[in-house]
Motif scaffolding. Structure first.
Motif, PDB file in Angstrom:
ATOM      1  N   GLU A   1      -0.777   2.552  15.047  1.00 21.22           N
ATOM      2  CA  GLU A   1      -1.461   2.613  16.342  1.00 21.22           C
ATOM      3  C   GLU A   1      -2.240   1.332  16.604  1.00 21.22           C
ATOM      4  OE1 GLU A   1      -3.926   6.083  16.189  1.00 21.22           O
ATOM      5  OE2 GLU A   1      -2.216   7.453  16.380  1.00 21.22           O
ATOM      6  N   GLU A   2      -2.944   0.849  15.591  1.00 21.59           N
ATOM      7  CA  GLU A   2      -3.805  -0.322  15.753  1.00 21.59           C
ATOM      8  C   GLU A   2      -3.042  -1.640  15.673  1.00 21.59           C
ATOM      9  OE1 GLU A   2      -6.918   0.100  12.873  1.00 21.59           O
ATOM     10  OE2 GLU A   2      -7.743   1.888  13.862  1.00 21.59           O
ATOM     11  N   HIS A   3      -1.887  -1.630  15.024  1.00 24.91           N
ATOM     12  CA  HIS A   3      -1.088  -2.834  14.842  1.00 24.91           C
ATOM     13  C   HIS A   3       0.368  -2.517  15.166  1.00 24.91           C
ATOM     14  CE1 HIS A   3      -4.549  -4.714  12.903  1.00 24.91           C
ATOM     15  NE2 HIS A   3      -4.707  -3.565  12.270  1.00 24.91           N
ATOM     16  N   PRO A   4       0.737  -2.530  16.433  1.00 27.37           N
ATOM     17  CA  PRO A   4       2.098  -2.134  16.831  1.00 27.37           C
ATOM     18  C   PRO A   4       3.199  -2.971  16.195  1.00 27.37           C
ATOM     19  CG  PRO A   4       0.651  -2.383  18.754  1.00 27.37           C
ATOM     20  CD  PRO A   4      -0.112  -2.852  17.559  1.00 27.37           C
ATOM     21  N   GLU A   5       2.888  -4.181  15.785  1.00 23.61           N
ATOM     22  CA  GLU A   5       3.905  -5.012  15.141  1.00 23.61           C
ATOM     23  C   GLU A   5       4.396  -4.399  13.832  1.00 23.61           C
ATOM     24  OE1 GLU A   5      -0.018  -6.543  13.518  1.00 23.61           O
ATOM     25  OE2 GLU A   5       0.715  -5.896  15.462  1.00 23.61           O
TER      26      GLU A   5
ATOM     27  N   TYR B   1       0.838  -1.203   0.000  1.00 24.98           N
ATOM     28  CA  TYR B   1       0.000   0.000   0.000  1.00 24.98           C
ATOM     29  C   TYR B   1       0.871   1.250   0.000  1.00 24.98           C
ATOM     30  CZ  TYR B   1      -2.567   3.953   1.647  1.00 24.98           C
ATOM     31  OH  TYR B   1      -3.072   5.223   1.744  1.00 24.98           O
ATOM     32  N   ARG B   2       1.856   1.295   0.874  1.00 28.84           N
ATOM     33  CA  ARG B   2       2.707   2.484   0.983  1.00 28.84           C
ATOM     34  C   ARG B   2       3.453   2.769  -0.312  1.00 28.84           C
ATOM     35  NH1 ARG B   2       6.208   3.235   5.990  1.00 28.84           N
ATOM     36  NH2 ARG B   2       6.017   5.356   5.208  1.00 28.84           N
TER      37      ARG B   2
ATOM     38  N   TRP C   1      -1.210  12.985   2.015  1.00 33.29           N
ATOM     39  CA  TRP C   1      -1.791  13.196   3.335  1.00 33.29           C
ATOM     40  C   TRP C   1      -2.514  11.928   3.814  1.00 33.29           C
ATOM     41  CZ3 TRP C   1      -7.175  13.504   4.372  1.00 33.29           C
ATOM     42  CH2 TRP C   1      -7.486  13.802   5.697  1.00 33.29           C
ATOM     43  N   VAL C   2      -3.267  11.304   2.915  1.00 27.53           N
ATOM     44  CA  VAL C   2      -4.000  10.089   3.277  1.00 27.53           C
ATOM     45  C   VAL C   2      -3.033   8.957   3.621  1.00 27.53           C
ATOM     46  CG1 VAL C   2      -5.570   8.296   2.419  1.00 27.53           C
ATOM     47  CG2 VAL C   2      -6.072  10.710   1.995  1.00 27.53           C
TER      48      VAL C   2
ATOM     49  N   VAL D   1      -0.743   5.281   7.594  1.00 28.97           N
ATOM     50  CA  VAL D   1       0.427   4.777   8.318  1.00 28.97           C
ATOM     51  C   VAL D   1       0.250   5.008   9.822  1.00 28.97           C
ATOM     52  CG1 VAL D   1       2.900   5.155   8.727  1.00 28.97           C
ATOM     53  CG2 VAL D   1       2.037   4.965   6.394  1.00 28.97           C
ATOM     54  N   ARG D   2      -0.170   6.205  10.207  1.00 28.65           N
ATOM     55  CA  ARG D   2      -0.359   6.510  11.631  1.00 28.65           C
ATOM     56  C   ARG D   2      -1.400   5.568  12.236  1.00 28.65           C
ATOM     57  NH1 ARG D   2      -2.861  11.010  11.309  1.00 28.65           N
ATOM     58  NH2 ARG D   2      -1.096  12.097  10.394  1.00 28.65           N
TER      59      ARG D   2
END
Length: 114
Positions: A104-108, A8-9, A93-94, A99-100
């Protein structure tokens, strides 16, 4: 999920760069430069990048949809991420928002650098 996130990135950056180039360079040169000038010719030749953006955008939509399902994003956030590749510069921006949120939701995923 790590591979989808990385894909995705990468795709978001490629789609963003292609769209910015096509919208902010190729399009204005093609239609606003003096008729017959080398800048207009460059704009016409560079317009082929719209095709590249289209194909990469299709892959981006598929990968983003799969990531959204896996990460259980809300429908509005998913739509925002899907449509971002159609509005010049918004995708950057999206991508940062995604990524943020993902980190946050998946620290791994924070340990991964892509």
């Amino acid at each position: 999920m790590g591979r989808l996130f990385t894909a995705y990135r990468v795709l978001a950056i490629i789609v963003g760069v292609l769209l910015a180039f096509c919208s902010l360079v190729a399009l204005p040169l093609k239609y606003l430069a003096t008729d017959g000038s080398s800048l207009q010719t460059f704009g016409e030749n560079a317009s082929i990048m719209w095709v590249a953006h289209g194909w990469v955008f299709i892959i981006y939509v598929v990968v983003t949809f799969l990531l959204a399902r896996e990460a259980r994003w809300s429908i509005p956030f998913t739509v925002l991420a899907l449509v971002a590749g159609l509005i010049p510069l918004v995708i950057f921006w999206v991508e940062r928002s995604v990524v943020r949120r993902m980190r946050e939701e998946h620290p791994e995923l924070s340990a991964e650098r892509a």
